[in-house]
Design an enzyme around this catalytic site. Structure first.
Site, PDB file in Angstrom:
ATOM      1  N   ARG A  14       0.898  -0.850  -0.313  1.00 25.43           N
ATOM      2  CA  ARG A  14       0.141  -0.262   0.147  1.00 25.43           C
ATOM      3  C   ARG A  14       0.850   0.908   0.113  1.00 25.43           C
ATOM      4  NH1 ARG A  14      -3.178   2.152   5.196  1.00 25.43           N
ATOM      5  NH2 ARG A  14      -3.907   4.737   3.940  1.00 25.43           N
ATOM      6  N   GLU A  58      -8.198  -3.121   3.926  1.00 23.99           N
ATOM      7  CA  GLU A  58      -7.459  -2.646   3.217  1.00 23.99           C
ATOM      8  C   GLU A  58      -6.267  -4.343   1.953  1.00 23.99           C
ATOM      9  OE1 GLU A  58      -6.133   1.718   4.287  1.00 23.99           O
ATOM     10  OE2 GLU A  58      -5.589  -0.233   5.756  1.00 23.99           O
TER      11      GLU A  58
END
Length: 392
Positions: A89, A377
């Site tokens: 990420r 996520e």
């Protein structure tokens, strides 16, 4: 089956999940907190067993190396070659990346370059990438950008009223962040409320943002050119009059770098309360009669209410309101303090359900579905690795 590692690096933390794809089974998950401390916490869950250790972890590279050694030592994998893809990420993709991308030297260079716009995250994201590459040089690495989900924001919503040349020359515009989180909870909320086309997602943690999602696409988000804008956060200012910056510089004799540090690391809940950047600590202080702590909580909640109202206007209504991330998922208090000001939108919550952190907390007479969805996520990261790296 394909093993994919999803990495989510924060300023002083690193979360990980090792997935077996495409069935999305979590093989092992955990994280490192308080990186840079002699009392860092490394924890993981594997085959139903939870383990937590306190040890010294000096930086993100040390955290990655320790994590990889544990995977082998605890026989979670037999060799590093089992991991076919690693997804990272990344906070800021700038104008370069509208989607996830395979990482090469050019991508690394751009992530580093954009560190000036996301100083708490991009630099440590890059350390994570390079640390994994050292141990897994032949494994496909994919960058998943916080900004990508928000590329659907229309131009009238992302432009700033600066001379247009600065947009053309430097890409100065609203980008939006926390993309994987907003994407995940928006997709999950659509399953729970299939007729809900107009959704507002509230990612409320130490970093916090609100997004307006229409038919599954982001049309506005509270963070801007950098993750500093929008809501009051743990240590970040959120929105403020830009003239305050040169005023403080002049009065305090601060350098531009010192002002950046002030706004990014000394403001927010910490700055107002003088107690902590942790919502739980501020909440406790408020309960003990600390007026500045209570003020910090009130300002924090008001800013969320402010953006929900603005985005309900952008959406021309509201079908679903979603709370997620650490504070949004766990604090019934913050949800109450926000939804109390949304009755004009038809929002009404059941306090018993709210206090139990149930999935659906709206009252029977509520015109708006109100959901508390734990964000994931990492599964968005893993899915993007499979798609971009063409694995499986």
């Amino acid at each position: 089956m394909t093993k994919i590692m999803a990495i989510n690096s924060g300023s002083s933390s690193l979360k990980f999940k090792l997935f077996e794809m495409p069935n999305e089974e979590i093989l092992v998950e955990g994280g490192v907190e308080r990186i840079g401390s002699s009392s860092a916490i490394f924890s993981y869950k594997f085959e139903g067993k939870k383990v937590a250790k306190e040890l010294e972890i000096s930086d993100h590279e040390a955290a990655v190396n320790y994590l990889l050694s544990v995977l082998i030592d605890e026989k979670m994998i037999t060799s590093y070659e089992e991991i076919e893809g690693v997804g990272h990420r990344i906070s800021h993709g700038g104008t370069y990346y509208e989607d996830a991308t395979l990482i090469d030297e050019v991508v690394e260079e751009r992530i580093g370059e954009l560190g000036v716009l996301s100083p708490l995250h991009n630099p440590v994201n890059l350390i994570g990438i390079r640390s994994f590459k050292k141990v897994l040089p032949n494994t496909k690495q994919v960058a998943i950008f916080d900004t990508s989900f928000h590329y659907s924001i229309p131009k009238k919503n992302y432009m700033y009223a600066l001379p247009y040349e600065y947009y053309e020359k430097y890409g100065i515009r609203r980008y939006g962040f926390h993309g994987p989180s907003h994407q995940y909870v928006a997709e999950e909320s659509a399953k729970l409320n299939p007729n809900g086309k107009k959704t507002i997602t509230c990612h409320i943690g130490s970093g916090a943002s609100v997004s307006a999602v229409l038919d599954g696409q982001s049309i506005n988000s509270s963070m801007g050119f950098t993750p500093l804008a929008g809501l009051v956060m743990g240590t970040r200012t959120g929105d403020l009059d830009p003239q305050i910056i040169p005023f403080i510089q002049e009065k305090e004799g601060l350098s531009p770098q010192e002002v950046k540090e002030l706004m990014n690391t000394k403001s927010g809940l910490l700055g107002i309360s003088g107690v902590s950047n942790d919502y739980r600590d501020v909440e406790k202080a408020a309960d003990e009669g600390n007026e500045r702590a209570q003020l910090a909580l009130d300002v924090f909640a008001h800013q969320v209410v402010h953006y929900i109202g603005a985005y309900a206007a952008d959406l021309n209504g509201l079908d679903t309101l979603v709370f997620t991330a650490g504070i949004g998922e766990r604090s019934s208090r913050v949800r109450t303090s926000i939804t109390n000001y949304l009755t004009y939108l038809g929002v009404s919550i059941d306090e018993e359900k709210n206090n139990k952190n149930e999935l659906s907390i709206e009252a029977d007479d509520s015109k708006v579905k109100v959901l508390v969805i734990p964000t994931d996520e990492e599964i968005i990261i893993a899915r993007d690795v499979m798609r971009i790296a063409k694995l499986g």
